[in-house]
Design an enzyme around this catalytic site. Structure first.
Site, mmCIF file in Angstrom:
data_model
loop_
_atom_site.group_PDB
_atom_site.id
_atom_site.type_symbol
_atom_site.label_atom_id
_atom_site.label_comp_id
_atom_site.label_asym_id
_atom_site.label_seq_id
_atom_site.Cartn_x
_atom_site.Cartn_y
_atom_site.Cartn_z
ATOM 1 C CE LYS A 30 41.358 17.516 21.511
ATOM 2 N NZ LYS A 30 41.183 17.857 19.951
ATOM 3 N N GLY B 61 39.565 24.027 13.127
ATOM 4 C CA GLY B 61 38.385 24.045 11.908
ATOM 5 C C GLY B 61 39.094 25.418 10.910
ATOM 6 C CB ALA C 79 43.310 22.880 16.546
ATOM 7 N N GLY C 80 44.109 23.451 13.343
ATOM 8 C CA GLY C 80 44.413 24.442 12.629
ATOM 9 C C GLY C 80 45.023 23.748 11.313
ATOM 10 C CG ASN D 27 37.778 15.490 12.685
ATOM 11 O OD1 ASN D 27 37.198 15.103 13.704
ATOM 12 N ND2 ASN D 27 37.449 15.194 11.199
ATOM 13 C CB THR D 28 38.400 20.486 10.004
ATOM 14 O OG1 THR D 28 37.661 20.203 11.120
ATOM 15 C CG2 THR D 28 37.391 20.930 8.727
#
Lengths: 260, 67
Positions: free
Chosen positions: A101, A162, A188-189, A210-211
């Site tokens: 990535k 995040g 993301a997001g 992830n987050t």
């Protein structure tokens, strides 16, 4: 039904890709990833802690590379040179592993990607034989350029890393998906399960997060929710939704045979 | 002999010293890691045959949790 995610000639059952950062400990990381059903997990490359006690557990003890497809990332890199160097180290670390990535950031506050450096790095990495999944802004022209360079997947942001703000520009994502001949994954997001489902309903091939899992009050339960959301969104996309209309004069129950 | 390892200077005994010796002296044997010496990757298969020189800059990295 066989509906597999195909990236760089390899197929996967799960369309949910997950990060391995921000968890309380490795046991929680493992439990959340098991609940997510993810087969591809991202890892970061960092300086080894010199002088650490021998036998101290490492991430790889909990997520054996034989069980998962590792996706080493370049998170934290702000230049093409640093990103390329990091992924060459990752390839050596993971015995010649090619799937990576690429992520080159442009600003430490927003973590917005620097697409000029990202494009420069992508060119070098593709030439060097890497299979590059690339994190990018949701600009359809940039996404197409990354495909033309030879990246194996484009991964536009839904919103900032995040932030948990969800999908802020579904229209751009739809243009990127419509124009792409390689998988498009939202990276993301994503903040909660409905965000992941919406990404999949738009026609994304997968979602990377992830987050949203690690920062949930109960990460393992959220991982399970995300698994279902990605599956539900994918099925809804394949099923083809009914058209939206302001109102309908066609009720679901028969209009004939009413009493009185 | 002084080496720069992950940005910090460290001293080691002896006039000749290989990457394999370094890994052993840092208690990193058997750990999954990758090493760069002066910007060039040293393949694991060449740890024993790669001699280090005074002032060499080394990066020793591993995989950690990340998104």
């Amino acid at each position: 039904m066989s509906d597999l995610l195909k990236i760089a000639d390899k197929t996967y059952q799960s369309r949910l890709l997950v990060g391995t950062g921000k968890y309380q400990d490795f046991a929680q990381t493992r439990a959340a990833i098991d609940a997510s059903g993810a087969e591809i997990v991202t890892v970061a490359i960092r300086r080894t802690n010199i002088g650490q006690t021998a036998g101290e557990p490492s991430l790889l003890d909990f997520l054996p590379p034989e069980e998962f497809t590792y996706l080493p990332n370049t998170a934290g890199c702000y230049s093409a040179d640093d990103a390329v160097r990091t992924l060459r180290l990752a390839r050596e670390l993971l015995d010649g592993h090619k799937l990576v990535k690429l992520e080159v950031l442009g600003d430490p506050n927003t973590l917005y990607p620097n697409m000029i450096e990202t494009i420069a790095a992508a060119k070098v990495l593709v030439k060097d034989g890497f299979d590059v999944m690339v994190y990018c802004s949701d600009d359809p022209i940039i996404a197409k350029q990354l495909e033309d360079i030879g990246c194996c997947a484009v991964m536009p942001l839904a919103s900032l890393i995040g932030s948990g703000m969800g999908i802020l520009n579904p229209w751009n994502l739809q243009i990127i998906i419509a124009n792409a001949n390689i998988p498009v994954l939202v990276d993301a997001g994503v903040g909660t399960a409905s965000d992941a489902a919406i990404a999949m309903e738009l026609g994304c091939q997968g979602v990377l997060m992830n987050t949203a899992i690690a920062a949930a009050r109960d990460p393992v339960l959220m991982a399970s929710a995300m698994r279902k959301a990605v599956e539900a969104g994918r099925e809804a996309y394949l099923a083809g939704r009914m058209p939206k209309k302001l109102y309908s004069a066609s009720p679901s129950s028969p209009t004939a045979g009413l009493i009185a | 002999m002084q080496l720069m390892i992950n940005g910090k200077p460290r001293s080691f005994e002896g006039p000749t010293f290989s990457v394999a010796n370094l890994v052993a002296s840092l208690n990193l044997e058997g750990k999954r890691l990758a090493i760069e010496c002066n910007g060039e990757i040293v393949p694991r298969s060449q740890f024993a045959s790669t001699q280090l020189l005074e002032g060499d800059q080394l990066e020793i990295v591993g995989a950690v949790g990340g998104g």
